[in-house]
Enzyme design. Structure first.
Site, mmCIF file in Angstrom:
data_model
loop_
_atom_site.group_PDB
_atom_site.id
_atom_site.type_symbol
_atom_site.label_atom_id
_atom_site.label_comp_id
_atom_site.label_asym_id
_atom_site.label_seq_id
_atom_site.Cartn_x
_atom_site.Cartn_y
_atom_site.Cartn_z
ATOM 1 N N GLY A 160 9.892 16.411 0.220
ATOM 2 C CA GLY A 160 9.397 15.233 -0.451
ATOM 3 C C GLY A 160 8.206 16.252 -1.620
ATOM 4 N N SER A 186 1.548 8.525 9.602
ATOM 5 C CA SER A 186 0.560 7.690 9.084
ATOM 6 C C SER A 186 -0.182 6.979 10.265
ATOM 7 C CB SER A 186 1.559 6.628 8.670
ATOM 8 O OG SER A 186 0.970 5.388 8.064
ATOM 9 N N ALA A 194 7.808 2.179 12.954
ATOM 10 C CA ALA A 194 8.280 2.808 14.310
ATOM 11 C C ALA A 194 8.902 4.224 13.694
ATOM 12 C CB ALA A 194 9.773 1.937 14.409
ATOM 13 N N SER A 239 8.182 16.848 -4.652
ATOM 14 C CA SER A 239 8.255 16.772 -6.092
ATOM 15 C C SER A 239 7.086 15.832 -6.574
ATOM 16 C CB SER A 239 9.409 16.350 -6.697
ATOM 17 O OG SER A 239 9.724 14.871 -6.094
ATOM 18 N N ARG A 240 6.686 14.924 -5.840
ATOM 19 C CA ARG A 240 5.490 13.945 -6.353
ATOM 20 C C ARG A 240 4.740 13.455 -5.320
ATOM 21 N NH1 ARG A 240 8.213 8.306 -6.400
ATOM 22 N NH2 ARG A 240 9.977 8.618 -4.944
ATOM 23 N N TYR A 249 8.887 0.854 9.197
ATOM 24 C CA TYR A 249 8.225 2.366 8.615
ATOM 25 C C TYR A 249 7.300 2.706 9.832
ATOM 26 C CZ TYR A 249 5.034 5.134 5.786
ATOM 27 O OH TYR A 249 4.454 6.129 5.298
#
Lengths: 81, 244
Positions: free
Chosen positions: B8, B139, B154, B10-11, B152
């Site tokens: 991930g 997170s 989980a 690229s941004r 999310y």
């Protein structure tokens, strides 16, 4: 080198690096009795992928791991053919 | 130069991590579906100024069956992989009771299944090479509740459990496995938060603000550095004290 030579040499190499006492490497040797634990076997699988360019465990249809050393060698022999 | 794969990359947070690691002298391989303009600029900047390098490899991480081939190609093209930063993730917010099953499945596929399978193949090469570093971007939602983010959450909690047990499994081989748990960071992923929600998060944070991308990237850089050689199986929370 043959697949057998590669496998045997890696068993010896990994046993030495991981300070494990290796049982005599006969075809009928049960891998769990070889003196190597599952992490050692994982290192062998990773290095064999580099040496032989195959990973028969990913390609296999089922999740069974060979039980004996002879089966393990045959598994790789079949994969490189 | 040590190779670090950032998924991930690229941004958003991934790009911030990729930039930070490039500046620290790593050869960063950013994996994402598409190259972004910001990534192109970052690659040009790295090429011009160094000290590290930044490469882009296009890949859809939802294609689980192709991950082994990806890792084989990465090792062939770049050599041994020192670090893996599992950052790529998607977020759908919504009430579980009406969330479509395909969305639930996609979240679990991209946020949990894909990083686990990618780690499987990369950790193999680390085992063969005698060491490495794995950083899972989790997170704070993985250990605190937030309405509308149950699936999310989980997936993020799963990365925390994965981190602890894998650290025990591969520690003997010199591979460390840690998580970084960002709070709400200002990226495209959190753009759905309205001003009131944002202010509420800021009010509840010890430092009265949100952490930024750079704060999280610093934590990742630290874990990858030699200074963190004795840290494994744990989580570094970067949330400006939101969960304190």
């Amino acid at each position: 080198m043959s697949v057998r030579t590669d496998v045997v040499s890696l068993f010896e190499q990994v046993a030495a690096q991981q300070k494990k006492k290796l049982a005599p490497l006969l075809d009928e040797l049960v891998l769990l009795d070889s003196g190597l634990d599952s992490l050692c076997l994982a290192i062998i699988v990773a290095r064999l992928e580099d040496t032989l360019g195959v990973d028969p465990f990913t390609a296999a249809q089922d999740a069974d791991f060979p039980v004996t050393l002879g089966e393990f060698i045959r598994f790789y022999d079949d994969a490189v053919r | 130069m040590r190779n670090v794969v950032v998924t991930g990359g690229s941004r958003g947070l991934g790009l911030g991590i990729a930039r930070k690691l490039t500046a620290a002298g790593y050869r960063v391989i950013a994996i994402a579906r598409k190259e972004s303009n910001q990534l192109t600029s970052a690659m040009e900047e790295a090429e011009r100024d160094g000290p590290g390098l930044l490469h882009f490899v296009p890949f859809d991480l939802a294609e689980i069956g192709e991950i082994r081939r990806l890792v084989t190609t990465l090792r062939k093209d770049f050599g041994p992989i020192y670090g893996l930063v599992n950052n790529a993730a998607i977020a759908f917010d919504g009430v579980l009771a009406i969330m479509h099953n395909s969305q639930i499945e996609h979240l679990v596929r991209v946020n949990t299944l894909s990083p686990i399978v990618l780690t499987k193949y990369i950790v193999r090469s680390m085992m063969a090479d005698g060491g490495g570093r794995i950083v899972n971007v989790a997170s704070v939602v993985g250990f605190t509740g937030y309405s509308g983010l149950s699936v999310y959450a989980a997936t993020k909690a799963s990365m925390l459990g994965f981190t602890r047990s894998l650290a025990r499994e591969v520690g003997r081989l010199g591979v460390t496995v840690n998580s970084v748990a960002p709070g709400f960071v200002d990226t495209a992923m959190t753009q759905n938060l309205d001003a009131e929600q944002r202010q509420q998060i800021e009010r509840r944070s010890a430092l009265r603000r949100l952490p930024d991308v750079d704060d999280v990237a610093n934590a990742v850089e630290f874990i990858l550095s030699d200074k963190a050689k004795s840290i494994t199986g744990t989580v570094i929370t970067v949330d400006a004290g939101n969960t304190a």
